[in-house]
Design a protein around this motif. Structure first.
Motif, mmCIF file in Angstrom:
data_model
loop_
_atom_site.group_PDB
_atom_site.id
_atom_site.type_symbol
_atom_site.label_atom_id
_atom_site.label_comp_id
_atom_site.label_asym_id
_atom_site.label_seq_id
_atom_site.Cartn_x
_atom_site.Cartn_y
_atom_site.Cartn_z
ATOM 1 N N ARG A 289 2.450 1.398 4.944
ATOM 2 C CA ARG A 289 2.060 2.782 5.230
ATOM 3 C C ARG A 289 3.221 3.563 5.855
ATOM 4 O O ARG A 289 3.378 4.765 5.593
ATOM 5 C CB ARG A 289 0.846 2.801 6.163
ATOM 6 C CG ARG A 289 -0.478 2.408 5.492
ATOM 7 C CD ARG A 289 -1.602 2.388 6.505
ATOM 8 N NE ARG A 289 -2.886 1.991 5.953
ATOM 9 C CZ ARG A 289 -3.865 2.829 5.608
ATOM 10 N NH1 ARG A 289 -3.694 4.133 5.748
ATOM 11 N NH2 ARG A 289 -5.007 2.366 5.116
ATOM 12 N N THR A 290 4.020 2.897 6.661
ATOM 13 C CA THR A 290 5.150 3.560 7.316
ATOM 14 C C THR A 290 6.254 3.900 6.324
ATOM 15 O O THR A 290 6.867 4.983 6.393
ATOM 16 C CB THR A 290 5.718 2.661 8.423
ATOM 17 O OG1 THR A 290 4.705 2.429 9.400
ATOM 18 C CG2 THR A 290 6.928 3.300 9.093
ATOM 19 N N GLN B 87 0.562 -1.958 7.678
ATOM 20 C CA GLN B 87 1.172 -0.922 8.500
ATOM 21 C C GLN B 87 2.624 -0.682 8.096
ATOM 22 O O GLN B 87 3.093 0.468 8.057
ATOM 23 C CB GLN B 87 1.105 -1.301 9.979
ATOM 24 C CG GLN B 87 1.595 -0.200 10.917
ATOM 25 C CD GLN B 87 0.873 1.113 10.690
ATOM 26 O OE1 GLN B 87 -0.359 1.172 10.727
ATOM 27 N NE2 GLN B 87 1.630 2.185 10.443
ATOM 28 N N TRP C 106 -4.753 0.608 -0.210
ATOM 29 C CA TRP C 106 -3.715 0.073 0.680
ATOM 30 C C TRP C 106 -3.885 -1.436 0.856
ATOM 31 O O TRP C 106 -2.906 -2.195 0.822
ATOM 32 C CB TRP C 106 -3.775 0.756 2.044
ATOM 33 C CG TRP C 106 -3.074 2.077 2.120
ATOM 34 C CD1 TRP C 106 -3.639 3.297 2.355
ATOM 35 C CD2 TRP C 106 -1.668 2.316 1.992
ATOM 36 N NE1 TRP C 106 -2.682 4.283 2.367
ATOM 37 C CE2 TRP C 106 -1.456 3.706 2.157
ATOM 38 C CE3 TRP C 106 -0.562 1.496 1.756
ATOM 39 C CZ2 TRP C 106 -0.188 4.293 2.085
ATOM 40 C CZ3 TRP C 106 0.702 2.071 1.687
ATOM 41 C CH2 TRP C 106 0.883 3.447 1.853
ATOM 42 N N ASP D 270 -8.120 3.442 1.735
ATOM 43 C CA ASP D 270 -7.901 2.227 2.529
ATOM 44 C C ASP D 270 -8.012 0.984 1.643
ATOM 45 O O ASP D 270 -7.267 0.014 1.819
ATOM 46 C CB ASP D 270 -8.923 2.150 3.665
ATOM 47 C CG ASP D 270 -8.679 3.188 4.750
ATOM 48 O OD1 ASP D 270 -7.572 3.772 4.789
ATOM 49 O OD2 ASP D 270 -9.595 3.417 5.556
ATOM 50 N N TYR E 67 6.062 3.718 2.713
ATOM 51 C CA TYR E 67 5.667 4.292 1.426
ATOM 52 C C TYR E 67 4.820 5.541 1.667
ATOM 53 O O TYR E 67 3.640 5.596 1.329
ATOM 54 C CB TYR E 67 4.904 3.259 0.592
ATOM 55 C CG TYR E 67 5.670 1.993 0.319
ATOM 56 C CD1 TYR E 67 7.046 2.004 0.103
ATOM 57 C CD2 TYR E 67 5.019 0.755 0.280
ATOM 58 C CE1 TYR E 67 7.754 0.844 -0.150
ATOM 59 C CE2 TYR E 67 5.715 -0.416 0.019
ATOM 60 C CZ TYR E 67 7.086 -0.359 -0.190
ATOM 61 O OH TYR E 67 7.784 -1.523 -0.436
ATOM 62 N N THR E 68 5.437 6.539 2.248
ATOM 63 C CA THR E 68 4.703 7.735 2.670
ATOM 64 C C THR E 68 4.184 8.554 1.489
ATOM 65 O O THR E 68 3.254 9.341 1.652
ATOM 66 C CB THR E 68 5.581 8.622 3.561
ATOM 67 O OG1 THR E 68 6.808 8.942 2.859
ATOM 68 C CG2 THR E 68 5.944 7.901 4.850
ATOM 69 N N LYS F 228 0.349 8.442 0.698
ATOM 70 C CA LYS F 228 -0.498 8.818 1.829
ATOM 71 C C LYS F 228 -1.926 9.186 1.431
ATOM 72 O O LYS F 228 -2.839 9.123 2.261
ATOM 73 C CB LYS F 228 0.131 9.988 2.583
ATOM 74 C CG LYS F 228 0.315 11.236 1.726
ATOM 75 C CD LYS F 228 1.070 12.317 2.492
ATOM 76 C CE LYS F 228 1.290 13.559 1.641
ATOM 77 N NZ LYS F 228 2.064 14.595 2.372
ATOM 78 N N ASN F 229 -2.137 9.553 0.163
ATOM 79 C CA ASN F 229 -3.466 10.004 -0.249
ATOM 80 C C ASN F 229 -4.321 8.915 -0.884
ATOM 81 O O ASN F 229 -5.450 9.193 -1.291
ATOM 82 C CB ASN F 229 -3.334 11.170 -1.236
ATOM 83 C CG ASN F 229 -2.720 12.402 -0.588
ATOM 84 O OD1 ASN F 229 -2.962 12.679 0.579
ATOM 85 N ND2 ASN F 229 -1.919 13.126 -1.345
ATOM 86 N N SER G 136 2.060 7.604 -6.407
ATOM 87 C CA SER G 136 1.405 6.300 -6.482
ATOM 88 C C SER G 136 0.965 5.884 -7.872
ATOM 89 O O SER G 136 0.887 4.686 -8.170
ATOM 90 C CB SER G 136 0.174 6.295 -5.564
ATOM 91 O OG SER G 136 -0.832 7.159 -6.095
#
Length: 282
Positions: free
Chosen positions: A161-162, A158, A175, A172, A164-165, A168-169, A263
């Protein structure tokens, strides 16, 4: 994937830098992939699997990150140390020329190496960093660095994810991969991001001033490509235009709606890099 390491020199002694190798060790076409400030070599796992068809792909954990040693207390984290370490790595690889793919800090290291006389850098792909870096972006990055602790992998993911915006694509599964390889377990069972907290201190100390690398960029004479997240605060549209004006032959991959830093884990980005490298192969 094969893991190895090389002994590098700092002002107080030696430290060991770990690197991952993909593809045939007999391939004399070498691609070095270097990560960003608070990241590690496992960011490149997806792209390395693809590029290993053409290259011996080398992905180091820059000193203080991942599974590499930390510098001793009082030693300075900064570009001069990283350049020294990468020179040692290149000597270990025993090749005259390499191609370079660098994200953010890794791009700065590549740019500095490519700007030097008789540089071994044959071609350079820079991911979302350029010839000018505003202090405001450095301060933002400095804000999420530090000796942060987490109780679970879910909290780690989390946090990533917060902050390293631009990622976003990714899936899961990707991540989870970043989280799993991005932490170290402490003696009390808590988790911490896999870098030396002294890196945060060094970053904060230098975040008050802009960084002007234009003289380095002007001295780069190899093939160049730039990947730009159009929403990036590290790499502005003005800086991209200036870099293009100085190097009209530079190829640009512009990614709308993406911030710092793309990314290199998404298929379209991987295939663009693969195609560019094939068109500029030795």
């Amino acid at each position: 994937m094969h893991t190895d390491s090389v002994l590098c020199l700092n002002g107080q002694g030696f430290h060991r830098m770990v690197y991952r190798q993909w593809g045939s060790a007999e391939n004399d076409r070498v691609l070095v992939c270097v990560h960003g400030l608070a990241r590690n070599s496992r960011d490149f796992d997806d792209i390395a699997k693809v590029l290993a068809r053409d290259y011996r792909v080398i992905c180091p954990d820059v000193v203080g990150r991942g599974t590499s040693d930390w510098l001793p207390a009082g030693a300075e984290y900064g570009i001069p140390q990283y350049l020294s370490d990468m020179t040692t790595l290149l000597a270990r690889l025993n090749v005259d020329k390499v191609d370079w793919l660098g994200t953010s800090m890794g791009g700065i290291i590549g740019m500095c190496l490519a700007a030097m006389p008789n540089s071994p850098i044959h071609s350079l792909i820079i991911n979302d960093v350029g010839s000018f870096i505003p202090s405001s972006a450095l301060q933002r990055i400095s804000g999420y660095l530090g000796d942060k602790r987490f109780a679970s992998m879910q909290e780690v993911e989390q946090f990533m994810r917060t902050n390293y915006t631009a990622l976003k694509n990714i899936s899961d599964q990707q991540w989870a991969h970043l989280a799993r390889h991005g932490v170290r377990e402490l003696d009390d069972g808590q988790l911490a991001i896999h870098y030396d907290p002294a890196i945060a201190t060094a970053t904060a100390a230098n975040a008050a001033n802009d960084i002007d690398l234009s003289l380095f960029w002007q001295a780069v004479n190899c093939h160049q490509a730039l990947i730009w997240g159009e929403e990036s605060d590290i790499l502005s549209a003005d800086t991209v235009r200036q870099m293009q004006a100085q190097r009209p032959e530079m190829e640009l991959l512009s990614l709308p709606g993406i911030g710092h830093a793309p990314s290199l884990m998404e298929d379209d980005q991987i295939h663009w890099v693969q195609d560019w490298l094939r068109r500029h192969q030795r």
